[in-house]
Write a protein that holds these residues in place. Structure first.
Motif, PDB file in Angstrom:
ATOM      1  N   VAL A 143      -1.790 -35.192   2.881  1.00 50.17           N
ATOM      2  CA  VAL A 143      -3.007 -35.878   3.292  1.00 50.17           C
ATOM      3  C   VAL A 143      -2.706 -36.797   4.471  1.00 50.17           C
ATOM      4  CG1 VAL A 143      -4.850 -37.419   2.567  1.00 50.17           C
ATOM      5  CG2 VAL A 143      -3.843 -35.809   0.931  1.00 50.17           C
ATOM      6  N   CYS A 144      -3.349 -36.563   5.591  1.00 42.32           N
ATOM      7  CA  CYS A 144      -3.239 -37.508   6.700  1.00 42.32           C
ATOM      8  C   CYS A 144      -4.275 -37.203   7.772  1.00 42.32           C
ATOM      9  CB  CYS A 144      -1.828 -37.562   7.250  1.00 42.32           C
ATOM     10  SG  CYS A 144      -1.421 -36.297   8.366  1.00 42.32           S
ATOM     11  N   ASP A 145      -4.592 -38.220   8.547  1.00 45.69           N
ATOM     12  CA  ASP A 145      -5.746 -38.167   9.439  1.00 45.69           C
ATOM     13  C   ASP A 145      -5.688 -37.082  10.497  1.00 45.69           C
ATOM     14  OD1 ASP A 145      -6.881 -40.188   8.081  1.00 45.69           O
ATOM     15  OD2 ASP A 145      -6.230 -41.780   9.451  1.00 45.69           O
ATOM     16  N   GLY A 205      -4.498 -34.184  10.171  1.00 44.45           N
ATOM     17  CA  GLY A 205      -4.453 -32.859   9.568  1.00 44.45           C
ATOM     18  C   GLY A 205      -5.524 -31.964  10.168  1.00 44.45           C
ATOM     19  N   GLU A 206      -5.217 -30.703  10.289  1.00 46.23           N
ATOM     20  CA  GLU A 206      -6.157 -29.782  10.921  1.00 46.23           C
ATOM     21  C   GLU A 206      -7.034 -29.066   9.901  1.00 46.23           C
ATOM     22  OE1 GLU A 206      -4.553 -28.101  14.846  1.00 46.23           O
ATOM     23  OE2 GLU A 206      -2.878 -27.982  13.459  1.00 46.23           O
ATOM     24  N   ASP A 207      -6.716 -29.229   8.632  1.00 47.15           N
ATOM     25  CA  ASP A 207      -7.546 -28.618   7.595  1.00 47.15           C
ATOM     26  C   ASP A 207      -8.395 -29.695   6.947  1.00 47.15           C
ATOM     27  OD1 ASP A 207      -6.618 -25.923   7.718  1.00 47.15           O
ATOM     28  OD2 ASP A 207      -4.745 -26.613   6.832  1.00 47.15           O
ATOM     29  N   ILE A 208      -9.596 -29.317   6.580  1.00 48.69           N
ATOM     30  CA  ILE A 208     -10.466 -30.261   5.884  1.00 48.69           C
ATOM     31  C   ILE A 208     -10.436 -29.950   4.395  1.00 48.69           C
ATOM     32  CG2 ILE A 208     -12.838 -31.071   5.632  1.00 48.69           C
ATOM     33  CD1 ILE A 208     -13.169 -30.716   8.611  1.00 48.69           C
ATOM     34  N   GLY A 243      -5.894 -32.701   5.919  1.00 48.02           N
ATOM     35  CA  GLY A 243      -4.570 -32.378   5.407  1.00 48.02           C
ATOM     36  C   GLY A 243      -3.766 -31.511   6.356  1.00 48.02           C
ATOM     37  N   ILE A 244      -2.446 -31.667   6.268  1.00 52.85           N
ATOM     38  CA  ILE A 244      -1.513 -30.783   6.970  1.00 52.85           C
ATOM     39  C   ILE A 244      -0.997 -29.800   5.939  1.00 52.85           C
ATOM     40  CG2 ILE A 244       0.699 -30.620   8.168  1.00 52.85           C
ATOM     41  CD1 ILE A 244       0.310 -33.563   8.992  1.00 52.85           C
ATOM     42  N   GLU A 245      -1.150 -28.516   6.215  1.00 52.55           N
ATOM     43  CA  GLU A 245      -0.678 -27.514   5.268  1.00 52.55           C
ATOM     44  C   GLU A 245       0.845 -27.434   5.357  1.00 52.55           C
ATOM     45  OE1 GLU A 245      -2.153 -23.609   6.073  1.00 52.55           O
ATOM     46  OE2 GLU A 245      -0.956 -22.713   4.477  1.00 52.55           O
ATOM     47  N   VAL A 246       1.516 -27.989   4.367  1.00 52.03           N
ATOM     48  CA  VAL A 246       2.979 -27.961   4.384  1.00 52.03           C
ATOM     49  C   VAL A 246       3.538 -26.816   3.535  1.00 52.03           C
ATOM     50  CG1 VAL A 246       3.387 -30.384   4.957  1.00 52.03           C
ATOM     51  CG2 VAL A 246       3.017 -29.731   2.576  1.00 52.03           C
ATOM     52  N   GLY A 247       2.699 -26.263   2.677  1.00 45.26           N
ATOM     53  CA  GLY A 247       3.176 -25.153   1.868  1.00 45.26           C
ATOM     54  C   GLY A 247       2.006 -24.326   1.385  1.00 45.26           C
ATOM     55  N   GLY A 258       9.572 -27.967   9.359  1.00 44.28           N
ATOM     56  CA  GLY A 258       9.239 -28.917  10.419  1.00 44.28           C
ATOM     57  C   GLY A 258       7.952 -29.673  10.133  1.00 44.28           C
ATOM     58  N   ARG A 259       7.017 -28.963   9.558  1.00 46.16           N
ATOM     59  CA  ARG A 259       5.757 -29.618   9.201  1.00 46.16           C
ATOM     60  C   ARG A 259       5.968 -30.692   8.151  1.00 46.16           C
ATOM     61  NH1 ARG A 259       0.477 -25.669   8.715  1.00 46.16           N
ATOM     62  NH2 ARG A 259       0.264 -25.337  10.958  1.00 46.16           N
ATOM     63  N   CYS A 260       6.850 -30.412   7.211  1.00 38.58           N
ATOM     64  CA  CYS A 260       7.161 -31.429   6.201  1.00 38.58           C
ATOM     65  C   CYS A 260       7.714 -32.666   6.888  1.00 38.58           C
ATOM     66  CB  CYS A 260       8.202 -30.908   5.207  1.00 38.58           C
ATOM     67  SG  CYS A 260       7.568 -29.652   4.094  1.00 38.58           S
ATOM     68  N   LEU A 261       8.645 -32.434   7.808  1.00 38.22           N
ATOM     69  CA  LEU A 261       9.269 -33.540   8.518  1.00 38.22           C
ATOM     70  C   LEU A 261       8.189 -34.357   9.245  1.00 38.22           C
ATOM     71  CD1 LEU A 261      12.494 -33.043  10.635  1.00 38.22           C
ATOM     72  CD2 LEU A 261      10.786 -34.702  11.235  1.00 38.22           C
ATOM     73  N   ALA A 262       7.333 -33.675   9.969  1.00 42.96           N
ATOM     74  CA  ALA A 262       6.279 -34.369  10.719  1.00 42.96           C
ATOM     75  C   ALA A 262       5.321 -35.089   9.773  1.00 42.96           C
ATOM     76  CB  ALA A 262       5.520 -33.371  11.586  1.00 42.96           C
ATOM     77  N   ALA A 263       4.972 -34.433   8.677  1.00 38.05           N
ATOM     78  CA  ALA A 263       4.017 -35.039   7.745  1.00 38.05           C
ATOM     79  C   ALA A 263       4.615 -36.277   7.086  1.00 38.05           C
ATOM     80  CB  ALA A 263       3.605 -34.013   6.676  1.00 38.05           C
TER      81      ALA A 263
END
Length: 564
Positions: free
Chosen positions: A213-215, A217-220, A402-406, A443-448
RNA sequence: CGGGGUGUGGCUCAGGUGGUAGAGCGCCUGGUUCGGGACCAGGAGGUCGCAAGUUCAAGUCUUGUCACUCCGACCA
């Protein structure tokens, strides 16, 4: 890590190339560097974090009995042509040719090769269940890379695949993987929700996404907090609100609405609430024209429409197509007398005496009712809105980003059938293997994690992810007592197995403090003025004040802190 | 793919109307400092994205091209 001898640098200013907080912090702290659009170098400090995330994922995969292997990134194009996915991926695949002109692609995902690996091994029902995974660099030619490591063209993904005899086996494998994912993301310190998602290009039975969850994020995400409901906007089901009122149905009549071709214009002109309108949108779906009818204030959910029709592409029809189909300019389409398949949203089914376009320039019909036209299909095709009733009836939904990390997919038999992956059961019958596929973007996990854990000074790494857990800052490098105590401590703490850094640079104290705050050290040990008393300062992440501790107690305190 | 923006030293940027390149940060040297991104003095470092063109003269004007970037389209 002895800083004066290490590849280490920080930047004082934001990079112009970065458009996200996490991207900027990672660049400024010298952990990553953009090489090209959507392509990044992982520098030593960043690589440490990256490897820690991988280690967590690897441990959780191994713990559920999945076996690691490595597939190539460079793959003959035939592999994707055979599975029918070359066209589905289209331009998002990087394609190249070898010196003889033979076509290759850089793999965007690896279902095909894993199915092939399974094929080498699986013959009998006795050979299952089996679970395989890899860490591999994936390539996708994103139209618009952005947000640092979040949307990139080259990225490392942990992808796992399970192979089972039947759906019950898949359910068990899926549940195990799901649990492993929860443990992995918990260990990373991520704040995430698990949402129901669209199966999209992957196909299959069920897809769920792990969304940080973060602002940015490209998914709603559509959430209902009381019940824990969580869904991706793409597939969030809408429930019909209200009931059909048949007490006072009126005959429809034509009204003149000059130059009122948008919902906003017509509502203003007729002075009627937007909920009294039904809009008719003309779409071209897989080449054919369709009319979609929704309440005036509702939006189309294209994913739902595509899934409903089993179609691949849809776009609003060109103005000339609309004119030809409705015999009116764009803005005056309506379902009455329209010679197109009509897909009506369920919510329209409880409306009465509503307003629609008259298929005639500058005219609408008022007091239209369901008996006045015949929809081809009635279905849930609208996008849910904040404040709408949750599909489970528990309350009103809210949105988050949200950022889809998985993600986790129950693929079922789709790929095994396409790839001819069958096994023999106890009765000597052939059955397709039942597959699941599961991804985690490292990488997405790291960024998130950075996106969720930072302050005005820099990154605030969770201690199990931080590139170093403890930084020993020697204030004055000309003070022999401080230097000696610092290095003694470095030796002593290194023996604990934690990652220790000693800042022995000839810099002023302020510079060292700022750098340690920027790179996000969870525990800072300052060797300074208190050394004359045999003491150093310990400053723990999240505490505003440092505590003075005798050198003899430091190791004990550090170990107690870390296991905490 | 459509529309906009930007390319000048390692980083962030300044360089009306064309006249042969600057600042801050970083780096090197010396000195003064020394517990929260110090100060003074001196210094190194630039094919001004690339290519054509106009001109006596182009960072500046024209055209082309490439890269990066933002909005839209698209998107496991």
């Amino acid at each position: 890590m002895i800083l004066s001898k290490s590849y280490f640098f920080t930047l004082r200013e934001d990079s112009r190339e970065e458009d996200s907080t996490s991207g900027n912090l990672l660049v400024r702290s010298g952990m990553i560097k953009k090489v090209g659009s959507g392509i990044y170098a992982l520098l030593p400090l960043g690589l440490r974090v990256f490897e820690k995330i991988k280690r967590i994922v690897r441990e959780e995969m191994n713990a559920i009995g999945s076996q690691e292997l490595t597939m190539p990134a460079l793959i003959p194009e035939d592999v994707y042509i055979d599975s029918g996915r070359r066209d589905a991926f289209g331009d998002s695949m990087f394609a190249l040719k070898d010196r003889y002109g033979k076509p290759y692609v850089l793999g965007p995902t690896h279902e095909e090769l894993f199915a092939a690996a399974a094929k080498m091994y699986i013959n009998s029902f006795r050979d299952m269940p089996v679970s395989l995974y890899q860490f591999q660099t994936k390539y996708r030619d994103e139209p618009r890379p952005r947000f640092g490591l979040i949307r990139v063209r080259e990225f490392v993904m942990k992808d796992a695949y399970t192979f089972d005899r039947d759906e019950a086996g898949l359910d068990a494998a899926y549940a195990a993987m799901y649990g492993a994912y929860e443990r992995a993301f918990d260990r990373m310190g991520l704040n995430y929700v698990i949402v129901r998602a669209s199966t999209g290009v992957m196909g299959g039975l069920l897809s769920e996404e792990f969304q940080a969850v973060c602002d940015i994020g490209e998914d709603i995400l559509v959430l209902e907090d009381n019940s824990g409901y969580a869904s991706n906007l793409e597939v969030a089901e809408c429930v019909v609100e209200g009931e059909l009122d048949t007490s006072n149905l009126l005959p429809y009549e034509e009204v003149h609405t000059p130059n009122a071709g948008t919902i906003a214009e017509v509502t203003a002109f007729l002075n009627q609430p937007v909920e009294k309108f039904v809009k008719t949108l003309i779409y071209r779906i897989d080449g054919e024209l369709y009319a979609l009818c929704l309440r005036g204030d509702h939006e189309v959910n294209e994913t739902k429409v595509l899934n409903l029709l089993g179609a691949l592409n849809m776009e609003l029809a060109a103005p000339e197509d609309v004119a030809a189909a409705t015999r009116a300019p764009v803005g005056f389409a309506g379902p009455i007398g329209l010679d197109l398949p009509i897909i009506m949203d369920r919510q329209v089914g409880v409306m009465s005496n509503f307003i629609v376009g008259a298929n005639k320039g500058d005219y609408h019909y008022m007091n239209v009712n369901l008996s006045d036209f015949t929809p081809t299909r009635v279905a849930d095709i609208r996008q849910i809105k904040e404040g709408d009733l949750c599909a489970n009836g528990a309350g009103r939904v809210r949105f988050a980003r949200g950022i889809e990390v998985g993600n986790t997919f129950k693929l079922g038999e789709k790929y095994s059938k396409a790839m001819d992956l069958y096994y023999t059961d106890a009765d000597n019958h052939l059955h397709p293997v039942v597959m699941g596929s599961y991804g985690i973007g490292i990488g997405r996990c790291l960024a998130a994690i950075v996106e969720q854990n930072h302050n005005e000074l820099g990154i605030v790494w969770p201690k199990q992810i931080a590139p170093v857990q403890v930084a020993i800052v020697v204030i004055n490098m000309k003070n022999e007592q401080q230097v000696e105590a610092g290095f003694d401590l470095y030796e002593e703490l290194s023996a604990t197995g934690l990652d220790i850094l000693i800042d022995d640079r000839n810099e002023r104290a302020g510079v060292k403090f700022m750098d340690m705050d920027l790179i996000g050290v969870p525990l800072r040990i300052t060797v300074g003025r208190d050394i004359v008393d045999g003491c150093v300062e310990l400053k723990f992440q999240g505490e505003s004040e440092a505590v003075v501790v005798p050198l003899t107690e430091v190791r004990e305190r550090v170990e107690a802190w870390f296991v905490d």
